[in-house]
Each structure stands twice: as structure tokens, then as C-alpha cells.
Design a protein around this motif. Structure first.
Motif, mmCIF file in Angstrom:
data_model
loop_
_atom_site.group_PDB
_atom_site.id
_atom_site.type_symbol
_atom_site.label_atom_id
_atom_site.label_comp_id
_atom_site.label_asym_id
_atom_site.label_seq_id
_atom_site.Cartn_x
_atom_site.Cartn_y
_atom_site.Cartn_z
ATOM 1 N N SER A 355 -70.197 -18.669 -53.333
ATOM 2 C CA SER A 355 -69.882 -17.233 -53.129
ATOM 3 C C SER A 355 -70.720 -16.629 -52.027
ATOM 4 C CB SER A 355 -70.176 -16.391 -54.369
ATOM 5 O OG SER A 355 -69.406 -16.742 -55.423
ATOM 6 N N SER A 357 -71.009 -16.412 -47.741
ATOM 7 C CA SER A 357 -70.617 -16.804 -46.375
ATOM 8 C C SER A 357 -71.839 -17.313 -45.616
ATOM 9 C CB SER A 357 -70.064 -15.623 -45.584
ATOM 10 O OG SER A 357 -69.025 -15.006 -46.242
ATOM 11 N N THR A 394 -63.358 -9.571 -48.710
ATOM 12 C CA THR A 394 -64.120 -8.474 -49.315
ATOM 13 C C THR A 394 -63.407 -7.142 -49.078
ATOM 14 O OG1 THR A 394 -66.172 -9.683 -49.028
ATOM 15 C CG2 THR A 394 -66.372 -7.311 -49.252
ATOM 16 N N PRO A 434 -73.645 -11.172 -46.172
ATOM 17 C CA PRO A 434 -72.859 -12.358 -46.556
ATOM 18 C C PRO A 434 -73.460 -13.135 -47.725
ATOM 19 C CG PRO A 434 -74.060 -12.750 -44.518
ATOM 20 C CD PRO A 434 -74.367 -11.346 -44.911
ATOM 21 N N ILE A 438 -72.471 -8.509 -53.057
ATOM 22 C CA ILE A 438 -72.760 -7.271 -52.320
ATOM 23 C C ILE A 438 -71.474 -6.456 -52.106
ATOM 24 C CG2 ILE A 438 -73.831 -6.288 -50.231
ATOM 25 C CD1 ILE A 438 -75.797 -7.751 -51.994
ATOM 26 N N GLY A 439 -70.320 -7.141 -52.050
ATOM 27 C CA GLY A 439 -69.051 -6.426 -51.886
ATOM 28 C C GLY A 439 -68.851 -5.366 -52.958
ATOM 29 N N ASP A 468 -65.584 -12.782 -56.562
ATOM 30 C CA ASP A 468 -66.496 -13.013 -55.439
ATOM 31 C C ASP A 468 -66.268 -14.423 -54.880
ATOM 32 O OD1 ASP A 468 -68.470 -12.568 -53.632
ATOM 33 O OD2 ASP A 468 -70.136 -12.541 -55.045
ATOM 34 N N ARG A 471 -62.932 -14.260 -52.994
ATOM 35 C CA ARG A 471 -62.859 -13.503 -51.737
ATOM 36 C C ARG A 471 -63.717 -14.127 -50.639
ATOM 37 N NH1 ARG A 471 -65.835 -9.429 -55.211
ATOM 38 N NH2 ARG A 471 -67.950 -9.290 -54.415
ATOM 39 N N ASN A 475 -63.079 -14.994 -46.380
ATOM 40 C CA ASN A 475 -64.164 -14.494 -45.505
ATOM 41 C C ASN A 475 -64.578 -15.569 -44.505
ATOM 42 O OD1 ASN A 475 -64.229 -12.073 -46.840
ATOM 43 N ND2 ASN A 475 -66.202 -12.368 -47.839
HETATM 44 N N1 ASP Z 1 -69.869 -12.991 -51.362
HETATM 45 C C1 ASP Z 1 -69.250 -12.436 -50.184
HETATM 46 C C2 ASP Z 1 -69.605 -13.288 -48.990
HETATM 47 O O1 ASP Z 1 -70.677 -13.838 -48.912
HETATM 48 C C3 ASP Z 1 -69.642 -11.000 -49.948
HETATM 49 C C4 ASP Z 1 -69.094 -10.131 -51.078
HETATM 50 O O2 ASP Z 1 -67.899 -9.783 -51.008
HETATM 51 O O3 ASP Z 1 -69.817 -9.808 -52.016
HETATM 52 O O4 ASP Z 1 -68.810 -13.411 -48.103
#
Ligand code: ASP
Length: 499
Positions: A355, A357, A394, A434, A438-439, A468, A471, A475
């Protein structure tokens, strides 16, 4: 008989599938709790009521089905009543009563499904360990090798333009699916109350972070006061800004002076990529451990209550990943969709299981260069930038979540409000770091922009971990897509080796 060698990406996918099965088989029992009190511990099961007391005054009562609510309440109450000491009184169906004094923790009873999680944690830490120095080194080298300011501005403009295009499509897809399916219209009011009360403490913690998206502040803060502090804090946008500037101006001094500097970062970047290739050998086991632990711990009861919302987000994510991106790939490049996705298998599994990026970036960088034929100077520039600012999954999730919460609260959002969501979700996704979770925090900004109650995030926290994971996949896939599209537009795309 010769046993056929399984390719690494297939091993990783196998780890993922086995992890899901293992997690389901050894999932945490939702009717069991482990209570730590006065230096002892006790496991309870199938209780009928559980009451929290401090001395003789009753603080809160819960019924049997409330495992999560009990844990969450204890987490917030134990530090508050530290001095006064908490007691739990548990009543069982046969009228037996247990009184456990001096409470120190209440938790789920761990199962074998969670036992291997440390292997996964080490893997994520190794990838995160590489991410920051890799962004720094590769962007300096990338910007320096783009030779002149005009060239950098051209590639930068194309990259940001492409990211803006995919973000706009992603958010629109989210709004369309949430408006068509209307997941919030079908939520019974008792489910709403249950979710709000179970997750209210967690929602408060996120709301209290008091994140705001003042555009001017946001832009000002991208410029680091101290680049070393930005590196230490893993502040990606500031690191990106500093590294690009450093790379750009390295091209403006005499080669005799810039060459050793560039060589140093080139060496660092190559070493880190080699390290990633080695680390990936533990990926099948790490992915297995991470997925097994997440599935084992996941509250399937909550998934039932939020199934329509979860499906709405996933439909949107599937649309952008498997319809929008292939479409853009066909329009902008000659790469076959099958080859593109075949090359991405490792990236996909790592993004899904970590989860993050940022943790996936070293893998994406390796794959783009080695399998998709993207030259170092383009991958080094486009990928760190994309990891930091480009989060289609996100943004889509934030749009659906905002509409879902509005629907549950009975708000009818007009066109202007929905357009406000498009804009704020795009900005909130850029501001999202990332890393996992946090999204959800940045979603608060989207809710505020159209006056939807922020407490509403309590409704969706229960499935946030699952979403998460989902998504994070688009990303990172969108970053690889941008890489091949831009390399192709510059006539610099090499041979693709998807196998
Ligand atoms: N976990 C997502 C990312 O690292 C960020 C998020 O949407 O919380 O791309």
C-alpha cells in the motif's frame, strides 16, 4: 524429473494468492478478546456484556458483537484513566462474571495468520530505505542528463500535463460511479450509527491533525528551508524540488567539476537498483506474510456493511486501470497492452501488498528501465515525480468517499459542489504522501470544501486498509504508463522485454 523454475513475478503472485487463502483460514476470531490486566492476561470468548469501570463509576457498556468498538474504546480510555485505573466486568451467558482490575490493554487474539508479518515488515522497510536516496540520486542524474533547461521544461511540462489528464479522468470516473450506484442511499440508519460510534475515536485522531490545503502555503512549503531536513523527514515534494534544481544547474557548470558529482549519484542510483533486484528475491515470502496478516486481521463484518461503497470504489479503480490506461497506451504508444501489464506483474503485487507508492518506486524504476525500454534519464525524472504528485487511485477514491458520505448524511450535492470535489480531490491527491493511509486524512480537505461533516470519515475507516491496497495499484501503474508515453513521444523508447 526436472522441476520447472517458476519466474519471480509468478512466485510473487503465488505468494499473494496463498497469502489470501492462509489469512482467510487463520483469520482472527471476532468473538474473542485478549485482556491484559495487573501483569496477567486472559482470553475471553462469547461474552454477553462487557463494562468499563473506574472505581465504582460505570464508563461504558458493550454487547458481545462489539469486539472492534471495545478495543478502540480501551485504546482511548486507558491513557486517559491511567491514574484512576480501569476495571472491566465481563458477563457470560451462563451468568458467570469476571472482574479484571488494573487494565493495561485489550487486543484481538493473534492467530498463526499474523505470525509471519515481521518478514513483510522487513521487506517494506528495505524498500522504504531505498526510496529516499533513490529519488534524490536518480532525479539529480535524470535532470542533469536532460542536458539543458529547455529540454527539462519540455519533459516536465509533458509529464505534468499527462498526470493532470489521467487525474481528471480518474476523478470523473469516481463521480460517475458514485452517482450511478449511489452506495450511500442504501445504508440502514443502525449500520450508520454503529460505524460512527465504532470509529469515532480514530476519525477524531485524523481530524485533529488539522490538515489544510492552502494552495499558497502548499507551494511555499515545497521549497525546503533545509534540504537535509527534507531528506531526513522523507518529504518527497521538497526532495524532488531540490534534486531537480541541483541536476539542472549541474549542467551549467564546467564538466570537469560536474562530472565527479554526477558520477557519484549515478553510481549510487545503480547500486540501489541492484539492491532492489536482490531484495525482490524475498518478495514472494514477504507478500505472502503481508497479505496473510492483513486478511487475517480484516474485519469481514465491516466489509458486509460497506460492501456497496467498496464495490463502487473498486469498479472505478478497475475502470481506470484496465480500460482508461490501456486506451491511453494504445493512443500514445505502440506497446501492446498485454506486454505492458505482463511487465508490471511485480510492480502490481508489491503496490498491492505494501500500500505504498514510495516503497514500490524502486521496483517500478527497475522494471521501467529493464523491461519497458525506458531510458534512465526519463525514468529517473518521470517516476519520482509521479510517485509524489500523481495518485489517480487516491483521487478517485476521495471523490467516491466524499459522495458516499454526503449520500449517507442526506446531502444533495449540486454540479458546482461536484466540480469543487474534482478540483480539491486533484489537489488533495497531489498533497497525499506516497505512504499507506494518507489518502484518508487528505479526504478531510475534500469534505470540508463542500461542507460535508468531517466526522463522516468514521463511516469508511473500517475498509480503508483494503481500499488503500487497491488504490495504490493504479497510483503506480499510471507512473509507468507516463514513463513509456513520454519516452515514446521523445523517440527514446527502447525494446520492450516483458518476460
Ligand atoms: N497508499 C497510497 C499510496 O502510497 C496513498 C493513499 O491513498 O493513502 O499511493
Amino acid at each position: 524429473m526436472k522441476i520447472p523454475r517458476i519466474k519471480l513475478h509468478n512466485k510473487i503472485l503465488l505468494g499473494l494468492v496463498l497469502g489470501v487463502l492462509f489469512g482467510i483460514i487463520f483469520s482472527v476470531n471476532p468473538n474473542k478478546l485478549e485482556i491484559l490486566y495487573g501483569g496477567k492476561s486472559e482470553q475471553i470468548e462469547n461474552w454477553s456484556e462487557l463494562h468499563f469501570y473506574t472505581y465504582d463509576s460505570l464508563l461504558k457498556s458493550f454487547s458481545a458483537s462489539k469486539q472492534l468498538a471495545i478495543i478502540k474504546f480501551s485504546k482511548s480510555a486507558i491513557p486517559v484513566y491511567k491514574e484512576k485505573k480501569l476495571t472491566v466486568k465481563i458477563t457470560f451467558p451462563d451468568n458467570n462474571i469476571s472482574v479484571l482490575e488494573n487494565l493495561s490493554e485489550i487486543r484481538k487474539v493473534k492467530t498463526i495468520g499474523m505470525i509471519f508479518k515481521p518478514v513483510g515488515d522487513i521487506f517494506i522497510r528495505l524498500l522504504n530505505m531505498i526510496a529516499v536516496p533513490l529519488v534524490l540520486a536518480s532525479l539529480i542524474v535524470g535532470a542533469a542528463s536532460l542536458s539543458d533547461l529547455k529540454h527539462i521544461a519540455k519533459i516536465g511540462g509533458k509529464t505534468i500535463g499527462f498526470y493532470a489528464l489521467t487525474a481528471a479522468i480518474a476523478i470523473s470516473a469516481g463521480l460517475v460511479s458514485a452517482n450511478l450506484i449511489e452506495p450511500g442511499e442504501f445504508m440502514p440508519s443502525d449500520t450508520k450509527e454503529r460505524l460512527l460510534s465504532t470509529f469515532q475515536e480514530e476519525a477524531r485522531t485524523s481530524i485533529d491533525k488539522n490538515i489544510s490545503l492552502d494552495i499558497i502555503d502548499f507551494l511555499v512549503n515545497i521549497v525546503p528551508k533545509n534540504p537535509f531536513a527534507a531528506i531526513v523527514n522523507g518529504d518527497f515534494l521538497s526532495i524532488v524540488f531540490f534534486s531537480i534544481l541541483l541536476g539542472v544547474f549541474l549542467t551549467q557548470i564546467s564538466p570537469a567539476k560536474s562530472k565527479p558529482f554526477i558520477n557519484f549519484f549515478e553510481g549510487l542510483s545503480e547500486t540501489l537498483i541492484l539492491l532492489v533486484e536482490k531484495i525482490m528475491h524475498i518478495a514472494p515470502y514477504a507478500v505472502f506474510a503481508l497479505i496473510a496478516a492483513t486478511v487475517a486481521e480484516f474485519g469481514f463484518n465491516i466489509l458486509q456493511s460497506l460492501i456497496l461503497y467498496t464495490v463502487t470504489v473498486i469498479i472505478g479503480l478497475l475502470f481506470i486501470t484496465f480500460i482508461e490506461y490501456p486506451f491511453l497506451l494504445i493512443i500514445f504508444t505502440k506497446i501492446s497492452v498485454k506486454d505492458f501489464f505482463k511487465a508490471q506483474k511485480q510492480v502490481l503485487a508489491v503496490a498491492f501488498s505494501t500500500s505504498s507508492s514510495a516503497a514500490t518506486l524502486p521496483v517500478t524504476m527497475d522494471i521501467c528501465k529493464r523491461k519497458l525500454g525506458v531510458p534512465n534519464k526519463i525514468a529517473s525524472f518521470v517516476l519520482p515525480l509521479g510517485t509524489t504528485i500523481n495518485m489517480d487511485g487516491t483521487a478517485l477514491y476521495q471523490a467516491v468517499a466524499a459522495l458516499f458520505i454526503a449520500q449517507v448524511y442526506g446531502y444533495d450535492l449540486n454540479l458546482v459542489q461536484q466540480l469543487t470535489i474534482v478540483l480539491t480531490a486533484a489537489l488533495a491527491a497531489i498533497g497525499t504522501s506516497p505512504v499507506p493511509g494518507i489518502g484518508l486524512i487528505m479526504l478531510i480537505i475534500v469534505l470540508r470544501s463542500v461542507g460535508i461533516p468531517e466526522e463522516g470519515i468514521a463511516l469508511i475507516i473500517g475498509v480503508d486498509r483494503l481500499l488503500d491496497m487497491c488504490r495504490t495499484v493504479p497510483n503506480v501503474i499510471a507512473d509507468s504508463l507516463a514513463c513509456v508515453v513520454i519516452a515514446n513521444s521523445e523517440g527514446e523508447l527502447g525494446e520492450i522485454k516483458p518476460g
